[in-house]
Design a protein around this motif. Sequence first.
Motif, PDB file in Angstrom:
ATOM      1  N   GLN A 194       0.824  -1.207   0.000  1.00  0.00           N
ATOM      2  CA  GLN A 194       0.000   0.000   0.000  1.00  0.00           C
ATOM      3  C   GLN A 194       0.860   1.259   0.000  1.00  0.00           C
ATOM      4  O   GLN A 194       0.617   2.197  -0.771  1.00  0.00           O
ATOM      5  CB  GLN A 194      -0.921  -0.007   1.221  1.00  0.00           C
ATOM      6  N   GLN A 224      -8.342 -10.063  -5.024  1.00  0.00           N
ATOM      7  CA  GLN A 224      -9.387  -9.102  -4.674  1.00  0.00           C
ATOM      8  C   GLN A 224      -8.840  -8.022  -3.762  1.00  0.00           C
ATOM      9  O   GLN A 224      -9.160  -6.833  -3.913  1.00  0.00           O
ATOM     10  CB  GLN A 224     -10.571  -9.825  -4.014  1.00  0.00           C
ATOM     11  N   TRP A 225      -8.014  -8.420  -2.798  1.00  0.00           N
ATOM     12  CA  TRP A 225      -7.403  -7.414  -1.915  1.00  0.00           C
ATOM     13  C   TRP A 225      -6.477  -6.504  -2.710  1.00  0.00           C
ATOM     14  O   TRP A 225      -6.526  -5.264  -2.566  1.00  0.00           O
ATOM     15  CB  TRP A 225      -6.608  -8.074  -0.783  1.00  0.00           C
ATOM     16  N   THR A 228      -8.060  -3.712  -4.421  1.00  0.00           N
ATOM     17  CA  THR A 228      -8.474  -2.568  -3.596  1.00  0.00           C
ATOM     18  C   THR A 228      -7.354  -1.538  -3.494  1.00  0.00           C
ATOM     19  O   THR A 228      -7.612  -0.353  -3.246  1.00  0.00           O
ATOM     20  CB  THR A 228      -8.902  -2.992  -2.178  1.00  0.00           C
ATOM     21  N   LYS A 231      -6.348  -1.817  -9.206  1.00  0.00           N
ATOM     22  CA  LYS A 231      -6.684  -2.877 -10.152  1.00  0.00           C
ATOM     23  C   LYS A 231      -5.641  -3.007 -11.250  1.00  0.00           C
ATOM     24  O   LYS A 231      -5.545  -4.047 -11.919  1.00  0.00           O
ATOM     25  CB  LYS A 231      -8.052  -2.610 -10.785  1.00  0.00           C
ATOM     26  N   SER A 267     -10.198  -9.963 -10.969  1.00  0.00           N
ATOM     27  CA  SER A 267     -10.094  -8.739 -10.171  1.00  0.00           C
ATOM     28  C   SER A 267      -9.065  -7.750 -10.696  1.00  0.00           C
ATOM     29  O   SER A 267      -9.179  -6.551 -10.446  1.00  0.00           O
ATOM     30  CB  SER A 267      -9.735  -9.085  -8.720  1.00  0.00           C
TER      31      SER A 267
END
Length: 276
Positions: A194, A224-225, A228, A231, A267
């Motif tokens: 992140q 999927q994480w 977030t 993408k 995702s």
Amino acid sequence: MSKVECQLCPHHCKLNEDGIGFCRARINKSGQIVALNYGLITSIALDPIEKKPLRRFLPGSSILSVGSFGCNLRCPFCQNYEISQAGFEEAYARKMSPESLIENALELKGQGNIGVAYTYNEPLVGYEFVRDCAKVAKKNGLKNVVVTNGCFCEEPMRELLPDIDALNIDLKGFTQKFYDKLKGDLETVKRTIQVATEYSHVEVTTLIVPGENDSDEEIRELSQWLATVGKDIPLHITRFFPNYKMLDRNATEVAAVYRLADIARESLEYVYVGNC
């Protein structure tokens, strides 16, 4: 003299004078934690950028890749265990200053070199050398790439990242149970991903180890994480081959790698397969 705590990674090793950390690359010298492997180069090669792997960062270019010794994880499938699991006594290395390394990198510009990739072992256990080289490289118009397991604390990462142009971060799996086997921390790696995306181009790699992190559900949750966070973050799904302490395992089936890549594509925009 009291113990000194290393603040670089979640192990937070508390070291006596001349004590060496879990990573085998950091030492308490006169009450300060310093890099035992500073400037000690065990591996150096001009590689295609795609080998890092980075697929969406200056494709077609080459980069001078350098490694030292030490790692703060204990992956039983490590491909570079001869240096990642080595300490000062075992590692065969030559000494290079940041200036001499960057001079080498500049000499290779005529061969398509764009900069320096800190890789092969876990480069960030030698944090200070990466930091110092990155600053010299930046001043000379070169790119800095870090290939890391991402298991490092946020504060030192934020200090380093302004000088880093791209990272490939290993997301070993998506359960703490698996990370426990590797002596790592999943939440720390997720946070590194992140934070890194705030500063740099980021790509992520997951090695698919049969029976460990290869379920459809785990890869679906992982992708999927990651979506977030972004993408458009490229994910590399790579095939395991028997190595180091996992010589008794079979290689991942090619069909399984492609199946899991398809699940990740539900995702993510960019999913690549490797080692197939």
